[in-house]
Write a protein that holds these residues in place. Structure first.
Motif, PDB file in Angstrom:
ATOM      1  N   LEU A   1      43.180   7.760 -15.600  1.00 17.44           N
ATOM      2  CA  LEU A   1      44.434   7.157 -15.190  1.00 17.44           C
ATOM      3  C   LEU A   1      44.705   7.354 -13.628  1.00 17.44           C
ATOM      4  O   LEU A   1      45.112   6.533 -13.063  1.00 17.44           O
ATOM      5  CB  LEU A   1      45.631   7.572 -16.082  1.00 17.44           C
ATOM      6  CG  LEU A   1      46.963   7.081 -15.597  1.00 17.44           C
ATOM      7  CD1 LEU A   1      47.202   5.543 -16.155  1.00 17.44           C
ATOM      8  CD2 LEU A   1      47.906   7.962 -16.264  1.00 17.44           C
TER       9      LEU A   1
ATOM     10  N   THR B   1      48.469  -1.301 -13.722  1.00 15.44           N
ATOM     11  CA  THR B   1      49.300  -0.199 -14.275  1.00 15.44           C
ATOM     12  C   THR B   1      49.488  -0.252 -15.668  1.00 15.44           C
ATOM     13  O   THR B   1      49.194   0.796 -16.600  1.00 15.44           O
ATOM     14  CB  THR B   1      50.289   0.346 -13.368  1.00 15.44           C
ATOM     15  OG1 THR B   1      49.928   0.260 -11.816  1.00 15.44           O
ATOM     16  CG2 THR B   1      51.118   1.258 -13.726  1.00 15.44           C
TER      17      THR B   1
ATOM     18  N   ALA C   1      54.621   2.162  -4.779  1.00 15.19           N
ATOM     19  CA  ALA C   1      53.304   2.565  -5.413  1.00 15.19           C
ATOM     20  C   ALA C   1      52.912   3.911  -5.015  1.00 15.19           C
ATOM     21  O   ALA C   1      52.134   4.621  -5.885  1.00 15.19           O
ATOM     22  CB  ALA C   1      52.250   1.428  -5.057  1.00 15.19           C
TER      23      ALA C   1
ATOM     24  N   TRP D   1      44.215   4.690 -10.912  1.00 15.34           N
ATOM     25  CA  TRP D   1      45.715   4.182 -10.184  1.00 15.34           C
ATOM     26  C   TRP D   1      45.668   4.278  -8.889  1.00 15.34           C
ATOM     27  O   TRP D   1      46.108   3.403  -7.961  1.00 15.34           O
ATOM     28  CB  TRP D   1      46.764   5.103 -10.701  1.00 15.34           C
ATOM     29  CG  TRP D   1      48.163   4.658 -10.313  1.00 15.34           C
ATOM     30  CD1 TRP D   1      48.719   3.984  -9.233  1.00 15.34           C
ATOM     31  CD2 TRP D   1      49.599   4.999 -11.187  1.00 15.34           C
ATOM     32  NE1 TRP D   1      49.910   3.953  -9.075  1.00 15.34           N
ATOM     33  CE2 TRP D   1      50.495   4.475 -10.369  1.00 15.34           C
ATOM     34  CE3 TRP D   1      49.642   5.640 -12.279  1.00 15.34           C
ATOM     35  CZ2 TRP D   1      51.841   4.560 -10.864  1.00 15.34           C
ATOM     36  CZ3 TRP D   1      50.859   5.783 -12.693  1.00 15.34           C
ATOM     37  CH2 TRP D   1      52.043   5.234 -12.153  1.00 15.34           C
TER      38      TRP D   1
ATOM     39  N   TRP E   1      45.312   1.198  -6.078  1.00 15.64           N
ATOM     40  CA  TRP E   1      46.630   0.870  -4.947  1.00 15.64           C
ATOM     41  C   TRP E   1      45.556   0.845  -3.454  1.00 15.64           C
ATOM     42  O   TRP E   1      46.052   0.138  -2.714  1.00 15.64           O
ATOM     43  CB  TRP E   1      47.345   2.162  -4.973  1.00 15.64           C
ATOM     44  CG  TRP E   1      48.248   2.242  -3.999  1.00 15.64           C
ATOM     45  CD1 TRP E   1      49.607   1.555  -3.909  1.00 15.64           C
ATOM     46  CD2 TRP E   1      48.112   2.832  -2.747  1.00 15.64           C
ATOM     47  NE1 TRP E   1      50.037   1.743  -2.584  1.00 15.64           N
ATOM     48  CE2 TRP E   1      49.285   2.418  -1.844  1.00 15.64           C
ATOM     49  CE3 TRP E   1      47.335   3.766  -1.918  1.00 15.64           C
ATOM     50  CZ2 TRP E   1      49.536   3.098  -0.434  1.00 15.64           C
ATOM     51  CZ3 TRP E   1      47.642   4.312  -0.640  1.00 15.64           C
ATOM     52  CH2 TRP E   1      48.651   3.961  -0.095  1.00 15.64           C
TER      53      TRP E   1
ATOM     54  N   GLN F   1      49.185  -4.806  -9.119  1.00 14.24           N
ATOM     55  CA  GLN F   1      49.512  -3.236  -9.378  1.00 14.24           C
ATOM     56  C   GLN F   1      50.333  -3.211 -10.582  1.00 14.24           C
ATOM     57  O   GLN F   1      49.702  -2.295 -11.273  1.00 14.24           O
ATOM     58  CB  GLN F   1      50.218  -2.817  -8.254  1.00 14.24           C
ATOM     59  CG  GLN F   1      49.172  -2.468  -7.013  1.00 14.24           C
ATOM     60  CD  GLN F   1      50.389  -1.946  -5.729  1.00 14.24           C
ATOM     61  OE1 GLN F   1      51.284  -2.414  -5.678  1.00 14.24           O
ATOM     62  NE2 GLN F   1      49.702  -0.923  -5.209  1.00 14.24           N
TER      63      GLN F   1
ATOM     64  N   LEU G   1      46.497   0.287 -17.594  1.00 12.74           N
ATOM     65  CA  LEU G   1      45.934   1.756 -17.731  1.00 12.74           C
ATOM     66  C   LEU G   1      46.609   2.439 -18.545  1.00 12.74           C
ATOM     67  O   LEU G   1      46.296   3.076 -19.420  1.00 12.74           O
ATOM     68  CB  LEU G   1      45.992   2.299 -16.291  1.00 12.74           C
ATOM     69  CG  LEU G   1      44.990   1.932 -15.175  1.00 12.74           C
ATOM     70  CD1 LEU G   1      45.451   2.412 -13.946  1.00 12.74           C
ATOM     71  CD2 LEU G   1      43.752   2.431 -15.931  1.00 12.74           C
TER      72      LEU G   1
END
Length: 115
Positions: free
Chosen positions: A69, A98, A6, A73, A77, A94, A101
Motif C-alpha cells: 500500500l 487509492t 496527496a 501509493w 503519486w 489518484q 489499494l
C-alpha cells in the motif's frame, strides 16, 4: 516545498524512507515465500492453511500488504505528478488508485483473518 492533499505534509525524505522500508519488507516476504515453495515438495490445502494459521505468518502477510500500500501509493503519486499535468484528471486517477489499494488491503484482511 510543494504540498497538496496527496502528500499529506510529507517531505521527500519521508517518502524515500517509506519506499526503502516497504521494499525491504516486500523483499523479505518474497524470499520467505520462495523458500517455502522450494522446500515444500507438494503444497496442499492443509499445508497452505497450516502456514497461514500461524499468527506470525498472518502478521507478516498484513505487514507485507501494508508495505505494498505505501509503496504503490507513493509510486503512483510520483508517476501521476510527473506525467499527468491536468489537475482534475490527476486527482481522479489518484482517487481511483487509492480506492483500489484500500479495497485490496480490505480483501487481504478479510482473507487472512477470516472475518
Amino acid at each position: 516545498m510543494v504540498t497538496n492533499a496527496a502528500t499529506l505534509g510529507r517531505s521527500g525524505v519521508h517518502d524515500f524512507i517509506l519506499l526503502r522500508a516497504s521494499a525491504i519488507v516486500l523483499a523479505l516476504y518474497s524470499i520467505f515465500m520462495m523458500g517455502f515453495f522450494i522446500i515444500t515438495p507438494e503444497v496442499t490445502f492443509e499445508i497452505w492453511h497450516g502456514l497461514f494459521s500461524n499468527l506470525a505468518m498472518q502478521i507478516f502477510t498484513i505487514l507485507a500488504v501494508v508495505a505494498v500500500l505505501f509503496h504503490a501509493w507513493i509510486g503512483i503519486w510520483q508517476v501521476l505528478t510527473d506525467y499527468v499535468k491536468n489537475t482534475m484528471l490527476r486527482g481522479l486517477l489518484q482517487f481511483l488508485f487509492t480506492l483500489t489499494l484500500f479495497v485490496y488491503v480490505a480483501a487481504v484482511l478479510l482473507t487472512v483473518w477470516g472475518v
